[in-house]
Motif scaffolding. Sequence first.
Motif, PDB file in Angstrom:
ATOM      1  N   SER A   4       0.827  -1.207   0.000  1.00  0.00           N
ATOM      2  CA  SER A   4       0.000   0.000   0.000  1.00  0.00           C
ATOM      3  C   SER A   4       0.862   1.257   0.000  1.00  0.00           C
ATOM      4  O   SER A   4       2.067   1.200   0.250  1.00  0.00           O
ATOM      5  N   PRO A  25      -6.760  -3.593   2.145  1.00  0.00           N
ATOM      6  CA  PRO A  25      -6.109  -3.368   3.439  1.00  0.00           C
ATOM      7  C   PRO A  25      -4.789  -4.133   3.565  1.00  0.00           C
ATOM      8  O   PRO A  25      -4.639  -5.235   3.020  1.00  0.00           O
ATOM      9  N   ASP A  26      -3.866  -3.536   4.275  1.00  0.00           N
ATOM     10  CA  ASP A  26      -2.539  -4.127   4.439  1.00  0.00           C
ATOM     11  C   ASP A  26      -2.622  -5.541   5.019  1.00  0.00           C
ATOM     12  O   ASP A  26      -1.894  -6.436   4.577  1.00  0.00           O
ATOM     13  N   ALA A  56       0.754   1.006  10.686  1.00  0.00           N
ATOM     14  CA  ALA A  56      -0.153   2.027  10.137  1.00  0.00           C
ATOM     15  C   ALA A  56       0.278   3.444  10.505  1.00  0.00           C
ATOM     16  O   ALA A  56       0.173   4.357   9.682  1.00  0.00           O
ATOM     17  N   LYS A  66      -6.426   5.325   0.287  1.00  0.00           N
ATOM     18  CA  LYS A  66      -6.500   4.068   1.041  1.00  0.00           C
ATOM     19  C   LYS A  66      -7.784   3.301   0.729  1.00  0.00           C
ATOM     20  O   LYS A  66      -7.793   2.071   0.710  1.00  0.00           O
ATOM     21  N   LYS A  67      -8.861   4.023   0.465  1.00  0.00           N
ATOM     22  CA  LYS A  67     -10.133   3.366   0.151  1.00  0.00           C
ATOM     23  C   LYS A  67     -10.052   2.569  -1.151  1.00  0.00           C
ATOM     24  O   LYS A  67     -10.805   1.606  -1.343  1.00  0.00           O
TER      25      LYS A  67
END
Length: 197
Positions: free
Chosen positions: A9, A159-160, A132, A154-155
């Motif tokens: 990400s 997710p990581d 994070a 990010k959306k």
Amino acid sequence: MSVYALTGSIGMGKSAVAAMFRKEGVPVFDADAEVHKLQQSGSSLVPIIEARFPGTTGPQGVDRQKLGAVVLGHPAELRALEHIIHPAVARAREKFLRRYRARPMVVLDIPLLFEKGPPSSLAGIIVVTAPAWKQRRRVLRRPGMTPAKFKAIKKLQLPDAEKRRRADYIIDTGTTFERTRAAVRRLTACLSRRAGR
């Protein structure tokens, strides 16, 4: 030739890890760098982007701030841009693979690997991760970045935790530079040996 994908990400340190692989002698295809090249003045894609997104280009090529404002948070517009960009990136990637076909291993640096679907025939997926809080601090230090823009980006990304779950190998950049570099060296040695068998 064994082909590995490198992903992670925003703000996870993927570019730094890609540079470490290069230092170990591993050819790395940088999808983001290719996109930048395709958006520069003189690229055949610039007039196509201007026609679809009027006012987003200039003498230097694509104005990434203006184009980002048009597509970020607008899924249909983002898809339209991807339909212009992605085929050209795929062609560049195939050219890269042909160029280095005699090498035992190469790495494809693809930021949105999971989001857009990985290319076929991968030997494995390497995910770069960090805590994070460190990710947020890194990203908000970037010029022109805001908390709202970071949230919107990010959306669009898996997710990581899910990326780590899908990974074959994980590189942690939340530690010191030296430890991360040592981890890349160990992984390169391991994958090179495996590719040589």
